[in-house]
Design an enzyme around this catalytic site. Structure first.
Site, PDB file in Angstrom:
ATOM      1  N   ASP A  77     -41.271  35.432 -29.104  1.00  0.00           N
ATOM      2  CA  ASP A  77     -42.484  35.967 -29.709  1.00  0.00           C
ATOM      3  C   ASP A  77     -42.691  37.426 -29.313  1.00  0.00           C
ATOM      4  O   ASP A  77     -42.923  37.737 -28.143  1.00  0.00           O
ATOM      5  CB  ASP A  77     -43.693  35.149 -29.286  1.00  0.00           C
ATOM      6  CG  ASP A  77     -44.961  35.521 -30.062  1.00  0.00           C
ATOM      7  OD1 ASP A  77     -44.845  36.277 -31.048  1.00  0.00           O
ATOM      8  OD2 ASP A  77     -46.046  35.060 -29.682  1.00  0.00           O
ATOM      9  N   ASP A 115     -43.956  41.454 -36.633  1.00  0.00           N
ATOM     10  CA  ASP A 115     -44.166  40.200 -35.903  1.00  0.00           C
ATOM     11  C   ASP A 115     -43.044  39.216 -36.172  1.00  0.00           C
ATOM     12  O   ASP A 115     -42.703  38.960 -37.328  1.00  0.00           O
ATOM     13  CB  ASP A 115     -45.509  39.589 -36.307  1.00  0.00           C
ATOM     14  CG  ASP A 115     -45.853  38.360 -35.492  1.00  0.00           C
ATOM     15  OD1 ASP A 115     -45.765  38.412 -34.258  1.00  0.00           O
ATOM     16  OD2 ASP A 115     -46.205  37.331 -36.096  1.00  0.00           O
TER      17      ASP A 115
END
Length: 461
Positions: free
Chosen positions: A137, A342
């Site tokens: 992440d 992202d």
């Protein structure tokens, strides 16, 4: 029935005047070929420590576990919306704090962000090293794994053994008085109870009421048989967390707690990855890549440097082309909120004016195919009965002139739906989702404040 388009084709980094046609004919009977991204292709400096580890989609056939419980397309979009709300809320709070000249506070509530994450890597933790399969992440601050002991009902099932700190000779908990504990900020959760125990605690709360929390700790992180990171800071979790077969999370954000920052002296704050499609072979996560003055083959754009943007990687978008034609009437003010890159969000979110212009142009180019309702995305097509589909290319342009052609159709369509959505009014925060990033090598070089997009299928230009 919506047809899930898997076929991918080569894309290239484009420059002015290239690629006049702007359309690709896609045979619907074919599946996407396996992504060729088994190794990082970025230029490396000599005598510079680098390491590359395989990265796979956790719902795909190359995941470390065999699973049939893939989320539905609707569920995937629900998780995507939850993550999008979380990201834009955190980013907007930072912007508001800047306007009010107040101290920025990073909230510990991160919504359903973990369940939306799709890519995993396998590392080792402790001495001797214990295998751990962790989610990747770029928008997270604190890495963590689930640790023993863990009472009934406190931990979720996972494929690998729980990490047991009592069996590691290099493990140590962080004391509350340590700088590492203070750096946790909003993720700090005080100290453990007991007069002789001042271990630092962390906690990350989720919107569904579950929590990942435990003791903030340090141990050796093993990336390959010869590549390790000593005194790696992570959360040793003993409390309930969202369910899943993964063992934890590897944070690649920009704050001091992330792996990128912790290992900056070793890998110089740089990393890259290639995200494969669901049914593709493994991609990679590479640490230690660093750009020379010769950056041939990568479209480069400046990386935002404001601390208000932490932990996100923010760039500035300046334009969009559909079918080889630039969308007219888009003012730079529409992109003033910046674009977060992202790894966890699926669908790309654009400010309202930009999204509506893209949607109009794309629908016009796809006029021969009937639109069908979806409920979450508003531009979906029924492609049943078509042997071939003509799909317009979509190109995104960023500050500094970096322009990339998205993969067709795998980087544009998922289950017949355009993978873009409205993020809100003009000037709102945009987010570049992972579908648009597939089949690129995406390079983050914090030491040079650059983000680069490099070709995987195409030759270096």
């Amino acid at each position: 029935m919506l047809l899930f388009l898997f076929l991918g084709c080569c894309y290239s980094i484009v420059h002015a005047g290239d690629d006049e046609k702007g359309f690709v004919v896609v045979p619907t009977s074919s599946f996407q070929p396996e992504t060729v991204c088994s190794t990082a292709r970025v230029n490396l400096e000599q005598n510079h420590s680098t390491v590359s580890v395989p990265l796979v989609h956790r719902h795909g056939p190359w995941a470390p576990w065999q699973s049939t419980d893939w989320p539905s397309f609707r569920e995937m979009l629900r998780r995507n919306r939850a993550r999008s709300s979380t990201i834009t809320s955190r980013a907007s709070r930072g912007a508001a704090s800047a306007r009010d000249d107040k101290k920025v506070v990073i909230p510990s509530h991160i919504g359903d962000a973990v369940d939306s994450l799709e890519y995993v890597v396998t590392v080792g933790l402790g001495t001797p090293a214990v295998r751990q399969t962790v989610l990747l992440d770029t928008g997270s601050d604190v890495s963590w794994v689930q640790c023993a002991p863990c009472g009934a009902g406190e931990c979720s099932s996972q494929k690998d053994p729980l990490f047991d700190p009592s069996r590691s000779s290099t493990y140590r908990p962080m004391p509350c008085s340590s700088g590492a504990c203070r750096d946790l900020g909003a993720y700090g959760n005080g100290c453990t109870n007991g007069t002789d125990d001042d271990r630092c605690r962390f906690a990350i709360l989720y919107e569904d009421g579950t929590v990942t929390g435990g003791v903030y700790s340090s141990d050796k992180l093993t990336l390959t048989s010869v590549d390790t990171v000593g005194n790696f800071l992570f959360g040793c979790a003993h409390d309930e967390r969202p369910s899943g077969k993964y063992d934890g999370l590897l944070a690649l954000g920009r704050l001091p707690m992330s792996l990128v920052s912790q290992a900056s002296s070793q890998y110089r704050g740089a990393f890259s990855y290639c995200l494969p499609a669901v049914n593709s072979r493994s991609g990679f996560l590479a640490l230690g890549v660093r750009m020379r003055s010769d950056t041939t083959g990568f479209a480069l754009t400046p990386l935002g440097t404001s601390p208000l943007q932490a932990p996100f990687y923010v760039v500035t978008m300046t334009g969009i082309a559909v079918g080889g034609k630039q969308l007219v009437g888009l003012r730079l003010s529409a992109f003033a909120g910046g674009m977060i890159i992202d790894s966890g969000k699926v669908v790309t979110a654009l400010p309202s004016t930009a999204y509506r212009a893209l949607r109009t142009a794309f629908r016009k180019a796809m006029a021969p195919y009937p639109l069908v309702p979806n409920g979450h995305l508003d531009t979906c097509y029924n492609l049943t009965g078509h042997k071939n589909v003509t799909v317009p290319k979509v190109a995104l342009t960023f500050s500094g002139g970096a322009t990339i052609n998205l993969d067709v159709p795998n980087g544009i369509l998922v289950e017949g739906c355009l993978v873009f959505e409205d993020s809100g009014g003009d000037g709102s925060v945009a987010v570049l989702g992972n579908v648009n990033q597939r089949n690129f090598e995406v390079l983050y070089d914090t030491s040079h404040s650059k983000v680069g997009f490099g070709p995987i299928h195409a030759e270096m230009m």
